[in-house]
Scaffold this motif. Structure first.
Motif, PDB file in Angstrom:
ATOM      1  N   SER A 292      11.191   3.363  -4.704  1.00 16.63           N
ATOM      2  CA  SER A 292      10.744   1.903  -4.802  1.00 16.63           C
ATOM      3  C   SER A 292      10.956   2.055  -6.284  1.00 16.63           C
ATOM      4  N   THR A 295       7.710  -2.544  -8.158  1.00 10.70           N
ATOM      5  CA  THR A 295       6.447  -3.092  -7.266  1.00 10.70           C
ATOM      6  C   THR A 295       5.712  -3.952  -7.841  1.00 10.70           C
ATOM      7  N   GLY A 297       2.188  -5.171  -6.836  1.00  9.79           N
ATOM      8  CA  GLY A 297       0.870  -4.693  -5.895  1.00  9.79           C
ATOM      9  C   GLY A 297      -0.267  -5.483  -6.428  1.00  9.79           C
ATOM     10  N   GLU A 304       0.848  -3.684  -1.104  1.00 11.71           N
ATOM     11  CA  GLU A 304       2.231  -4.083  -1.828  1.00 11.71           C
ATOM     12  C   GLU A 304       2.552  -5.515  -1.649  1.00 11.71           C
ATOM     13  N   ALA A 307       8.381  -5.521  -3.446  1.00  6.97           N
ATOM     14  CA  ALA A 307       9.027  -4.403  -4.004  1.00  6.97           C
ATOM     15  C   ALA A 307      10.509  -4.480  -3.768  1.00  6.97           C
ATOM     16  N   THR A 309      13.434  -1.736  -3.254  1.00  4.46           N
ATOM     17  CA  THR A 309      13.703  -0.265  -2.869  1.00  4.46           C
ATOM     18  C   THR A 309      15.024   0.055  -2.429  1.00  4.46           C
ATOM     19  N   TYR A 359       2.693   6.015 -11.086  1.00  6.79           N
ATOM     20  CA  TYR A 359       3.959   5.216 -10.769  1.00  6.79           C
ATOM     21  C   TYR A 359       4.727   4.769 -11.741  1.00  6.79           C
TER      22      TYR A 359
END
Lengths: 502, 371
Positions: A292, A295, A297, A304, A307, A309, A359
């Motif tokens: 990803s 994102t 979320g 989520e 996103a 990806t 992340y």
């Protein structure tokens, strides 16, 4: 906040700050050494000017790296005494060796280099700055070996009699598989930083001097020339030096990418939870895990919303196989609970690190690195084939180009350390077990405030000084290249002024 | 010999290296306002004599007084950083060889260590940054940093080590149970005053050895004053400590400390600068030796219960770690001593005010020196 939280904040503040200066020291010392040697071999005084110019910027930066490094060594005993007792048998050795092998080399030979103009034979003098550079690399090696033990403890056993971890195989500690990918990653990143800082400084000067030269030419036409204008040689020097910086940075960035990829695979193996957190991966992908890029979320990250990806890429990054299995947090957490929740040193409420930080820090690291590389390519493009442009993007590019890899490294370390939580030594000791029992929250808070204020004030002073010396530029030197009165670097000297003095 | 005893000696050697070397650069830093002021070199006329009397703070940072300060700073310029690494090595080696000693000492002396660190930080920044701008305000600021940052560790290391030797309240878990005021007892404070005065004297001898002209003369005169004060208080300290925790050996080494220190002062009076400096060098080494003799076999005696003291045995690393560290130390320590000595040889020449070049500033080009 309790002692634990304060001690963690203090470690974060002092370490992130210290590490702003470390990669610049490693990277710039190599460039200074390179220019110094180039001058020695070619006799071209432009190289000497560049060596001295970057050398000044290097020492301004080195000073802060040095003083903040002292705090680092003392901090383990001050705030983390239980950690020190528990792993000192293993962790202390690389620290002691770092001081004995690396710090002595760096400090002694930097003193010789700074004060040695005209007092040492020329080749020996140039060797001094190379030795400084080797010292910085040695230092990095040993401290990273210590950190790699925290990420992936090897070469030790738990001694129930002494209730601590004890060394059984020092070779295994020094050649930890995490260390073997982390050291090159940090070294290449540092060269990237050195190249980028040099590129930024030189690009800024190129633009400034070109404008000055044009203004002077205009002034001559109107008969109003007053001050000495930069020569065509000066402009060539800055142009070439900008390109050298960009090339060093870009070549190093290739090393960064390759070693970073290897690190990802080792990380998946030794700390699958960190990889899952870096990807905010809740559910295990039996195969074909997507990567990803971006994102959106819910705030807790558990759901989520949107996103972007890339199919199969995460499987490849984590395992080297586009169809590989990548474990998610929801499967890893109960596994770790079952394995560790009984032990005094290993029990924790959750074995999942802060997902949002993990992340995003992972992405910001790569993002800043990518921005730096793009600027490097752009610099090479606008200066191609003898071009010497002036455009308004050069200033911002110089600034962002110089700082972006520093940010990338900082945030990369934040990822590495946050992603390891709740552990201080992965799978062996939690962070909360390591804090000093005899130290009060008030004491830690006091020291945290003192360091923060002091470091903040010093940052203002250092940045101002760095910028002022950057503006001053690469100064002309006497024609024989040794701007020492009566000094010949063969060691003969007279009773005259020192060529460098405090 | 037990490896733990060997490492106890190594830690003592590292502290010795730190004090005999950084001791004189602390001295130079502390005495900057005193020795960095006075008559100009090689001028004996009335005007210069009067200039020496001026105490207006501004004149301390321009003209001849400024040159004198720069002479002082340049005597230690190339070497202070290498001197300080002895401290980092002592800290690192204690961590590696005696993790419990490192953990207890550093967490017990928390606030003094914080102040020492702040002192070292501002002092080192002063050395590195002072000469980088030609401005009175800038120099004044960094001079304060250098002076204060030299006084703090020169005093507090004495306080910390004296506390360590006489003992601290330590519980069965090797944890310090006192507070800041436990550390500020009269005996330990006296230890701090002694190290301060000894380092001042050591610094004077170093300056006398490394400079020429009025600075050299003034340093020798000042050394007698600080040296006598140091001698008297050091005797009080060593007798007091000796009565509390002394052994036969420590009494012998204490007497040797006094003899070498007094010999140094006598050599100084007779103008033998090298011998005087060597005298304080050896006296400081014997001083550290005395402290370590008093400690052994403890490394941190507990005043709460002698059985809870940290010793070379219960504080040490495993045998395996000590073996590895022994090899590293035996190979690299001599190498360090060798190249560090070489640095002193490279910079062996005396410095005078006439060696001091014009100040540099980022706002104007450096003069190009053509010869």
């Amino acid at each position: 906040m309790d002692v634990l939280e304060l001690a963690r904040w203090q470690f974060a503040i002092t370490t992130v700050y210290h590490f702003l200066f470390v990669p610049i020291t490693i990277g710039l010392s190599a460039l200074v050494a390179g220019y110094h040697t180039a001058w020695l071999r070619t006799g071209n005084t432009q190289y000497l000017r560049l060596a001295k110019f970057l050398g000044k910027l290097f020492t301004i930066n080195f000073a802060l790296g040095l003083v903040t490094g002292i705090v680092q060594e003392f901090q383990f005993g001050m705030n983390w005494s239980d950690y020190s007792r528990f792993v000192g048998d293993i962790f202390g050795a690389p620290l002691a060796i770092e001081a004995l092998l690396a710090f002595f080399l760096e400090s002694t030979f930097l003193g010789l280099w700074i004060f040695g103009w005209g007092r040492l034979p020329r080749a020996l003098h140039a060797a001094c700055i190379w030795i400084v550079h080797i010292g910085t690399l040695l230092s990095a090696y040993f401290i990273l070996a210590a950190n790699s033990f925290m990420q992936n403890p090897v070469g030790y056993r738990f001694n129930p009699e002494t209730q601590r971890a004890e060394l059984v195989d020092f070779g295994a500690v020094l050649l930890n598989k995490v260390q073997l990918v982390t050291f090159p990653h940090v070294a290449f990143s540092s060269y990237m930083v050195g190249g980028a800082v040099a590129m930024g400084v030189m690009l800024w000067n190129l633009r400034k001097r070109t404008l000055e030269a044009r203004a002077a030419a205009d002034a001559v036409e109107t008969g109003g020339a007053t001050k000495v204008a930069p020569t065509a040689d000066d402009l060539t020097m800055y142009r070439k030096a900008s390109r050298v910086g960009a090339i060093v940075m870009l070549v190093a960035s290739l090393g960064v990418v390759v070693t970073g990829d290897l690190q990802g695979k080792v990380m998946t193996e030794v700390q699958p939870m960190k990889m899952a957190a870096a990807e905010a991966l809740y559910d295990t992908y039996e195969k074909d895990a997507p990567f990803s890029i971006f994102t959106v979320g819910t705030r807790d990250g558990k759901e989520e919303k949107f996103a972007v990806t890339v199919p199969n890429l995460l499987s490849f990054l984590a395992t080297g196989d586009f169809h590989g299995k990548v474990e998610g947090v929801n499967d890893l957490e109960p596994e770790l609970q079952k394995k560790f929740n009984e032990g005094k040193l290993t029990s924790a409420d959750s074995y999942t690190p802060n997902m949002m930080w993990s992340y995003w820090s992972f992405r910001w690291m790569m993002g800043w690195g990518g921005i730096c590389m793009a600027i490097g390519v752009w610099v090479l493009w606008i200066t191609r084939k003898g071009r010497n442009p002036v455009n308004r993007w050069m200033g911002p590019a110089a600034l962002v180009g110089a700082l972006s890899p520093v940010f990338a490294m900082s945030i990369g370390w934040i990822f590495t350390e946050i992603g390891r939580q709740p552990w201080v030594v992965y799978g062996v000791m939690t962070t909360k077990q390591g804090v000093s029992p005899s130290v009060s929250a008030g004491e830690v808070l006091t020291s945290m405030i003192v360091y923060t204020l002091l470091y903040g004030a010093l940052a203002v002073v250092e940045v101002k000084l760095f910028m002022d010396y950057m503006r001053k530029g690469a100064e002309p030197v006497a024609d024989d290249g040794e701007d020492l009165p009566g000094g010949h670097s063969d060691g003969s000297k007279n009773d005259d002024e020192l060529s460098f003095a405090y | 010999m037990e490896l733990t005893t060997f490492w106890f000696i190594i830690i003592g050697v590292l502290w010795t290296g730190y004090f005999v070397l950084e001791g004189f650069d602390f001295g130079v830093g502390m005495l900057l306002p005193v020795l960095g002021k006075g008559k100009a070199d090689s001028t004996t006329d009335a005007a210069a004599g009067q200039a020496g009397e001026v105490t207006d703070p501004v004149t301390d940072h321009i003209g001849e007084n400024e040159k004198r300060r720069r002479v002082l700073l340049n005597t230690i310029g190339p070497v202070w950083d290498g001197n300080e690494v002895w401290l980092l090595t002592a800290g690192g080696a204690t961590f590696a060889a005696f993790p419990n000693w490192y953990a207890t000492l550093f967490s017990a002396a928390y606030l003094p260590l914080l102040i020492i660190l702040v002192g070292l930080i501002v002092r080192n920044m002063g050395f590195e940054y002072r000469h980088k701008r030609d401005s009175v305000a800038w120099r004044k600021g960094w001079d304060t940093a250098i002076i204060v940052g030299s006084f703090i560790p020169a005093i507090l290391w004495g306080v910390a080590l004296t506390n360590m030797v006489r003992g601290l309240p330590i519980n069965a878990d090797m944890e310090f149970t006192g507070n800041l005021f436990t550390l500020l007892n009269p005996l330990s404070l006296l230890g701090g005053i002694v190290t301060m005065l000894v380092f001042m004297t050591h610094g004077c001898f170093f300056v006398a050895l490394k400079t020429d002209g009025a600075v050299r003369h003034d340093a020798r005169a000042l050394a007698t004053k600080t040296g006598l004060a140091a001698a008297v208080l050091a005797v009080v300290l060593l007798v007091w400590l000796g009565i509390e925790v002394g052994t036969v050996t420590s009494w012998v080494t204490s007497v040797l400390v006094a003899l070498f220190f007094l010999a140094a002062l006598a050599f100084n009076l007779r103008g033998k600068e090298g011998a005087a400096f060597a005298g304080t060098f050896v006296a400081i080494a014997l001083f550290v030796l005395t402290y370590f003799v008093m400690l052994f076999p403890n490394v941190m005696p507990s005043t709460t219960n002698a059985a809870w003291s940290l010793t070379t045995e219960n504080a040490s690393s495993s045998h395996h770690t000590l073996v590895i560290m022994t090899w590293v130390a035996l190979i690299f320590t001599p190498l360090v001593v060798l190249y560090q000595s070489w640095t002193y040889w490279v910079f062996r020449k005396r410095i005078t005010t006439k060696h001091i070049p014009e100040a540099v500033d980022p706002s104007r080009p450096d003069p190009i020196k053509v010869h």
